[in-house]
Design a protein around this motif. Structure first.
Motif, short mmCIF file in Angstrom:
data_model
loop_
_atom_site.label_atom_id
_atom_site.label_comp_id
_atom_site.label_asym_id
_atom_site.label_seq_id
_atom_site.Cartn_x
_atom_site.Cartn_y
_atom_site.Cartn_z
N LEU A 1 -1.45 36.36 7.99
CA LEU A 1 -1.42 37.47 7.04
C LEU A 1 -2.67 37.46 6.16
CD1 LEU A 1 2.30 37.71 5.91
CD2 LEU A 1 1.08 38.98 7.65
N GLY B 1 -5.46 38.67 8.14
CA GLY B 1 -5.27 40.00 8.71
C GLY B 1 -5.06 40.02 10.21
N GLN C 1 6.72 51.07 13.03
CA GLN C 1 6.20 52.38 12.62
C GLN C 1 5.92 53.20 13.87
OE1 GLN C 1 2.82 51.42 10.12
NE2 GLN C 1 4.12 50.55 8.53
N GLN D 1 -8.32 62.84 4.69
CA GLN D 1 -8.48 61.63 5.46
C GLN D 1 -7.12 61.16 5.99
OE1 GLN D 1 -9.98 58.46 3.02
NE2 GLN D 1 -9.12 59.32 1.15
N TYR E 1 -5.10 57.86 8.45
CA TYR E 1 -5.17 56.56 9.14
C TYR E 1 -3.83 56.35 9.83
CZ TYR E 1 -5.63 51.49 9.81
OH TYR E 1 -5.68 50.23 10.33
N GLU F 1 -3.23 45.55 15.52
CA GLU F 1 -3.30 46.85 14.86
C GLU F 1 -4.65 47.51 15.09
OE1 GLU F 1 -1.82 47.18 10.84
OE2 GLU F 1 -3.45 48.54 10.33
N HIS G 1 -9.72 55.33 10.81
CA HIS G 1 -9.77 56.02 9.51
C HIS G 1 -10.68 57.22 9.70
CE1 HIS G 1 -11.50 56.27 5.22
NE2 HIS G 1 -10.38 56.95 5.28
N HIS H 1 -13.97 55.54 11.11
CA HIS H 1 -14.11 54.09 11.11
C HIS H 1 -12.95 53.49 11.88
CE1 HIS H 1 -14.94 50.01 9.87
NE2 HIS H 1 -13.70 49.89 9.47
N ARG I 1 -10.63 50.38 12.77
CA ARG I 1 -10.16 49.05 12.42
C ARG I 1 -9.79 48.41 13.75
NH1 ARG I 1 -6.28 44.88 12.75
NH2 ARG I 1 -6.11 43.91 10.72
N THR J 1 -11.20 41.87 13.51
CA THR J 1 -10.48 41.17 12.46
C THR J 1 -9.99 39.80 12.95
OG1 THR J 1 -9.74 43.36 11.84
CG2 THR J 1 -8.75 41.53 10.69
N CYS K 1 -3.85 43.43 4.56
CA CYS K 1 -4.91 44.42 4.35
C CYS K 1 -5.57 44.71 5.69
CB CYS K 1 -5.94 43.90 3.36
SG CYS K 1 -7.26 45.10 3.08
N SER K 2 -5.59 45.99 6.05
CA SER K 2 -6.15 46.34 7.36
C SER K 2 -7.66 46.42 7.34
CB SER K 2 -5.60 47.68 7.84
OG SER K 2 -4.23 47.56 8.10
N VAL L 1 -11.56 47.41 5.05
CA VAL L 1 -12.19 48.39 4.18
C VAL L 1 -13.13 49.24 5.02
CG1 VAL L 1 -13.97 46.73 3.51
CG2 VAL L 1 -13.59 48.74 2.12
N VAL M 1 -12.72 52.51 1.07
CA VAL M 1 -11.33 52.85 1.30
C VAL M 1 -10.63 51.65 1.93
CG1 VAL M 1 -9.77 54.50 2.35
CG2 VAL M 1 -12.06 55.22 1.71
N HIS N 1 -7.08 50.00 3.41
CA HIS N 1 -5.75 50.33 3.93
C HIS N 1 -4.86 49.11 3.80
CE1 HIS N 1 -8.28 53.38 5.96
NE2 HIS N 1 -7.26 54.14 5.62
N LEU O 1 -0.93 47.33 3.82
CA LEU O 1 0.36 47.42 4.50
C LEU O 1 1.30 46.41 3.89
CD1 LEU O 1 2.29 48.04 6.92
CD2 LEU O 1 0.98 46.37 8.21
N ARG P 1 -3.13 53.66 0.67
CA ARG P 1 -4.59 53.61 0.75
C ARG P 1 -5.11 53.47 -0.65
NH1 ARG P 1 -5.69 57.31 4.86
NH2 ARG P 1 -5.02 58.95 3.48
#
Lengths: 439, 231
Positions: free
Chosen positions: A241, A244, A263, A371, A373, A382, A386, A399, A401, A406, B114-115, B117, B133, B135, B137, B146
């Protein structure tokens, strides 16, 4: 091998194979000093152009850092100079093992900004789910195959690529391409299923049910395999966590977090499948999760195929003519190309249709400012886009993710304190795809 | 939009075009992107403001109020601006409040994930050209929000959130690399995707895409960023 480069600190040994005796002779003089090894970016077992900077004491890694950026292609910048539909063609090339997930992530965010999420026809959503789950199987197959190859299990590699080939054949049949499909478009998908596709998919499911147990037979209880993977690359839930991490790495801690369940998007709530977890938080657990997830994906593919059988002739694109791509492709005498019926219509029958086609293809549609996401569960975790629009015909900013980017941050915590050979296993268990990391 | 492309009929002060509550981030002129040639359609004279979704007023409904209330409490009244658009909630906070807000979100409201920036460059948004920005969770509550903050081009600094969300290490480096946003307090803010000695920050709007003209069957096609485009 050569020595004597100027560096700010220490001596440099450039190793390009052979001459190991000469190297060990020289190393003998400095054996008690720390050694910094540059692994990659062109090293076969670093999973693509990943550069690892390892500080070693003997065979123990004391510090590990990852250097990335060797595959940066500026996809996000390029997308700002193309229409919204053309963007799909770019983002599909990021994580090249999960092209259909890239496309879906971008398209779902775009659809949310367009406010057409509820208007996307059912058949398009089912086809997206079908393609994404097939893609998850092929991606996990490569993860297992390359992971096996890197620890010397070459049979795992050959059978992994053998099965992936079958998935790519299905992609070729359905989308026309084995990779870089640009098939999932804002508002739906590019084309309907070709005739005979459902039979091919069913045949594939039957074959995979025979082939998947081979991986379990080869690996699950294999003492060498287990010795290499168990208790390697350990990262617990808190670590995941904080850093990420998502996807199989997170689920290997026993936490059943899967965006398809928590989700849901594209109608995943209507499919029966289970979230796979393991409780060892190590590389072996991640391998078993990927193996089990392929079974779950097969279940979803089976259900999607059943639905598609009932949806023959249903629309695959939103009804809104301001968004839906006007033309269809068709098979002609010289292969796939523009539908001759459509060309006859716009060139010979309707001036308005020609103008409409021209406007939509050259100008594209406008997306209201704002915007969005909308993340999805990619094979590695994940994956979300964005998307920012200024109301124009091109994205103002996109952008991604990317989960590989990550997750790769965990390289240090997963490999420091372990052996050099375990670094490879730890990274293989993250399954980074450099195309997605660098974008 | 660059200077020189603006037709004569654009008012000096475009704020009269804006509905008071909506945020204007630019002005769009013309229609077909053509400049310099005779405009026979009249569409070239169009002037439209680019308006972002307007801020919402409380109550926002559901758990949005719980989060907004907790943030307002942590910031001692300096409540963030809230925008709800397409079912997604965005909290616009001042950059000096960013760390407090992130800590509150993580520790009190259980936004444990945190997804990342993402930077956005709005060259026409004077005084806050660079946006960051985040994101976030909450896996415990299955919620997403956000967080948006901004910095002017003249002082492109933001506080680093690596101490709150360690995952932002590489994400902040990427945003620095691509936009030149300096995250103060980051343990080692270096370029990550571009080479170390690269000049400029490629994702900024004033950085050209680059490319060369391509000749095909006698015709020359300019690179994508110099092609005529619809405005």
């Amino acid at each position: 091998m050569s020595t004597g480069f100027d560096t700010s600190e220490g001596r440099v040994f450039t190793v390009s194979g052979q001459d190991w005796d000469a190297l060990t002779d020289q190393l003998g003089e400095v054996a008690d000093e720390r050694i910094v090894v540059n692994m990659g970016p062109q090293h076969p077992s670093t999973h693509g152009v990943l550069r690892l900077i390892l500080e070693l004491e003997g065979e123990t890694v004391t510090e590990a850092r990852a250097g990335i950026g060797y595959l940066h292609t500026g996809i996000e910048k390029n997308m700002e100079f193309r229409t919204w539909v053309q963007g799909v063609t770019f983002c599909t090339r990021m994580d090249y093992l999960a092209p259909l997930h890239n496309e879906t992530a971008y398209v779902l965010s775009t659809e949310r900004l367009l406010d057409i999420e509820d208007e996307v026809p059912e058949k398009a959503q089912v086809m997206r789910v079908l393609l994404m789950e097939l893609n998850r199987i092929s991606s996990h197959l490569v993860a297992i195959a390359t992971g096996g190859m890197e620890i010397g299990a070459l049979t795992v590699m050959t059978i992994g690529f053998r099965e992936r080939e079958l998935v790519l054949d299905l992609f070729e049949l359905i989308t026309g391409l084995r990779m870089n499909h640009a098939f999932i478009r804002p508002g739906g998908v590019a084309q309907d299923l070709p005739p005979g596709a459902l039979e091919e998919i069913r045949g594939f499911i039957d074959l995979m049910k025979k082939r998947l147990p081979e991986y379990a037979d080869l690996c699950n209880a294999n003492p060498i395999f287990r010795a290499r993977l168990e208790n390697v690359g350990v990262l617990d839930l808190e670590g995941c966590l904080a850093l990420g991490l998502s996807g199989p790495v997170l689920r290997s801690t026993g936490y059943p977090w899967d965006l398809r369940k928590t989700q849901p998007y594209c109608g995943y709530e209507d499919y029966e499948f289970d979230v796979q977890t393991w409780d060892t938080a190590d590389a072996y657990g991640r391998f078993r999760i990927r193996l089990n997830e392929m079974w779950e994906s097969l279940r979803i593919v089976e259900q999607a195929a059943d639905r598609l059988a009932k949806l023959e002739g249903a629309p695959i694109m939103v009804a809104d003519k301001k968004i839906a791509w006007p033309s269809q492709l068709a098979i002609g005498s010289d292969g796939m190309g523009n539908s001759l019926d459509h060309i006859r219509h716009i060139m010979g029958e309707s001036m308005e249709a020609l103008i409409h086609h021209f406007k939509l293809v050259t100008e594209g549609f406008r997306v209201p400012p704002g915007q969005a996401y909308v993340p999805i569960e990619g094979p590695r975790g994940e994956l979300g886009a964005h998307v920012v629009s200024d109301g124009g015909t091109r994205p103002f900013r996109v952008h991604f993710r990317d989960p590989s980017f990550t997750n790769l941050q965990a390289t240090s915590v997963m490999s420091e304190g372990g052996m050099v050979a375990d670094v490879i296993v730890a990274i293989a268990s993250i399954d980074p795809v450099m195309g997605g990391v660098d974008r | 939009m660059t200077e020189g492309n603006v037709p004569d009929n654009v008012p000096e002060d475009t704020s009269s075009l804006t509905a008071p509550e909506q945020e204007q981030i630019g002005v769009r002129t013309g229609m077909f992107g053509g400049r310099g040639s005779g405009d026979t359609s009249g569409f070239g004279g169009l002037v439209r403001p680019v308006l972002f979704p307007a801020p919402a007023a409380p109550p926002y409904g559901g758990w949005y109020d719980e989060v907004a209330g907790a943030l307002g409490g942590a910031l001692e009244g300096r409540e963030p601006t809230v925008v709800i658009h397409r079912g997604e909630i965005t909290f616009h906070v001042r950059r000096e409040d960013l760390v407090t807000v992130a800590r509150t979100l993580r520790d009190e409201l259980r936004f444990e994930f945190c997804s990342g920036v993402s930077g956005v460059h709005y060259p026409d948004d004077a005084g806050k050209e660079l946006h960051a920005v985040y994101h976030l969770l909450s896996m415990s509550h299955n919620r997403r929000i956000r967080l948006e903050t901004s910095a002017p081009d003249a002082d492109p600094t933001l506080p680093s959130l690596v101490s709150v969300y360690p995952t932002l290490d590489w994400h902040e480096r990427e945003t620095y690399d691509m936009f030149g946003l300096v995250f103060e307090g980051h343990p080692s803010l270096t370029r990550i995707l571009m080479p170390d000695d690269w000049p400029g920050h490629p994702q900024r709007k004033d950085y050209p895409l680059g490319g060369i003209a391509v000749e095909y069957k006698g015709a020359t096609i300019p690179p994508p960023d110099t092609r005529r485009s619809y405005s």
